[in-house]
Design an enzyme around this catalytic site. Structure first.
Site: not given
Length: 541
Positions: A196, A226, A361, A371, A398-400
């Protein structure tokens, strides 16, 4: 393998001590009591993208000289891919694609800088991002080149340059090092793992710290540029759906891909990068086409690893077999990806590649609200297969935020389950995830959790364990060993066929300060390959 002098290994107790006398825990000490590192509010701030005026993203080459140069691995040590772009991309209402046939794809290479005695040729393409709506601008890329070098020696430094000799349009001479030959004692020294990324000032810190760790390989676990946080006119936002609700299609600003390629060239022209797709690479356009930039810009060892798709493939890096899986295409048991995975796993020789690492991901095991249980259908379809073949580590994004699990299978602590590590904290402008699904009032409504693009609903209430009858835990789940909301990256150092050191570095710290560190230990005698479910651990108290 001989361990570095800074480490001491007490064989009887398997306790490793670093040069400062600090004990580094191992998974043999687990399962660990869940830990949450308190969130530092000063880090939340706005994540600002690099502007197009930043010299690190501006086009600096002339004519058809190569730029955005990158290296990726083939399936085995004796082959790599060199990729680059020539010519200028275009964005506007009247674009004219370049003709790939007008520029050759040539790489000259050798073991000494001059002369470069070997030559390889490859293929080239352009891709378009088209939007059939009034007022939206279209994009066409520069000419993208992919050349595969073969017959390489293991663990060897090669020099190369790429370009078109007929135009005298060459890159400068650069170098890369091949992977070691597969074997139980042969491993790359350091593998960087990041997810990410985007292209913010936080990203630049992540990459600067990553480079300081001198990796031999980079794994990017999805969500690259992004570019889909932008309209085609270059207007961006931290939240696309919030800012542009009237958009007739989810637009993108494709020049962000070019900016990212230029910024990353400093490392990926020397160190191989292996990428798996994330949701931000979907980028839907005219006629429902998706993933055009992702599929075109990177080279993948799909054919070499028996895959018919760029969305899933495998490769070896010394004694590690990596499996890269696609979460945004079919993963059901009757589908091509699942059947390929069965074949690939069955062909792994654990005497040559003892370590088995999987990457995709969106995480199966995350305790964050963002998520939460979004990809449950993929877990239901594939988890048993991966477990039965003894996958050791799983990397997700995916999870920041950062989260490391205890060994787990089917939401139950299991000494033979993989360690799941989420590193979706590379620095993108959507900011960090800070809310936990187990916090009061934060458990999402189950019907809202599936990813609309993926479809399907498999996330039902738990039927056993501490969260029985509930959709969320009411405390940090026992499978979650450590979680922290900070930007950063990780380094994997496989020491031998059973011990590997995992280290996570936070951006706000100095280059050498450790945010999380643990030895991940394989137990092949306790956890044989292609097994049935083993007896489980009790939860940590």
């Amino acid at each position: 393998m001989i361990f570095p002098l800074r480490l001491f290994c007490a064989v009887a107790g398997f306790i490793f001590v670093d040069g400062g006398g600090v004990n580094i825990p191992s998974t043999l000490d687990g399962p660990f009591k869940p830990v949450t590192v308190p969130f530092d509010e000063s880090l939340r701030g706005n994540a600002v993208d690099l502007p197009d005026s930043d010299p690190r993203v501006k086009r600096r080459v002339k004519g058809f000289e190569p730029e955005q140069i990158s290296i990726s691995l083939s399936a085995h040590y004796d082959s790599v891919w060199i990729s680059w772009i020539t010519g200028e991309s275009q964005i506007g209402y009247n674009i004219k694609p370049l003709d790939p046939k007008t520029v050759a794809s040539v790489v000259r290479y050798g073991k000494i800088r001059q002369p470069l005695t070997h030559e390889a040729t490859g293929n080239s393409l352009v891709y378009n991002q088209l939007y059939p709506f009034e007022g939206l601008q279209n994009y066409t890329s520069g000419i993208i080149h992919h050349v595969r070098l073969t017959g390489l020696n293991p663990n060897t430094l090669y020099y190369y340059r790429c370009g078109d000799p007929s135009r005298q349009a060459w890159s400068k001479v650069d170098s890369f090092k091949t992977m070691p030959v597969s074997g139980p004692r042969n491993y790359p020294d350091r593998i960087a793992v990041v997810g990410d990324l985007g292209l913010t000032y936080n990203t630049t810190t992540t990459i600067s710290h990553l480079i300081s760790n001198k990796p031999d390989l980079v794994l990017l676990v999805g969500d690259v540029t992004y570019a889909n946080l932008y309209l085609t006119n270059g207007t961006g936002s931290d939240c696309y759906s919030c800012s542009f609700p009237q958009s007739p299609i989810h637009e993108t600003y494709q020049p962000r891909w070019d900016y990212w390629g230029r910024f990353m060239q400093n490392i990926v022209s020397k160190v191989p990068i292996m990428v798996v797709e994330g949701n931000h690479e979907i980028e839907e356009q005219a006629r429902g086409e998706t993933f055009a930039a992702y599929s075109s810009r990177f080279a993948f060892p799909s054919e070499e690893s028996g895959s018919s798709s760029k969305f899933y493939y495998s490769f070896d890096a010394g004694g590690i077999h990596f499996i890269m899986l696609g979460a945004y295409i079919a993963y059901n048991k009757s589908g091509d990806q699942y059947k390929w995975l069965e074949r690939d796993l069955a062909n792994v020789d654990r005497s040559k590649t003892p370590w088995l690492v999987a990457t995709w991901h969106p995480p199966w095991y995350s305790s964050y609200k963002a998520h939460y249980r979004e990809v449950e259908c993929m877990r239901v379809a594939m988890e048993e297969l991966l477990y039965s073949y003894g996958v050791d580590i799983v990397f997700n994004g995916h999870v920041h935020a950062y989260e490391r699990s205890n060994r787990v299978y089917n939401y139950t602590l299991d000494p033979c389950g993989p360690v799941y590590i989420t590193v979706g904290d590379g620095g993108n402008r959507e900011k960090m995830a800070i809310n936990y699904a187990d916090a009061p009032g934060q458990c999402p409504e189950p019907s809202t959790t599936p990813d609309k693009y993926m479809g399907g609903f498999c996330a039902t209430n738990f039927t056993s364990g501490p969260a029985a009858g509930k959709f969320c835990w009411d405390q940090q789940p026992e499978y979650s060993a450590l979680r922290e909301s900070s930007f950063g990256h990780g380094i994997l150092e496989v020491k031998n066929e059973t011990w590997a050191l995992w280290t996570w570095y936070r951006n706000q710290d100095s280059y050498s300060k450790v945010g999380d560190q643990i030895y991940i230990v394989r137990q092949p005698t306790k956890c044989p390959v292609h097994r049935q479910r083993t007896a489980c651990w009790f939860a940590a108290s």
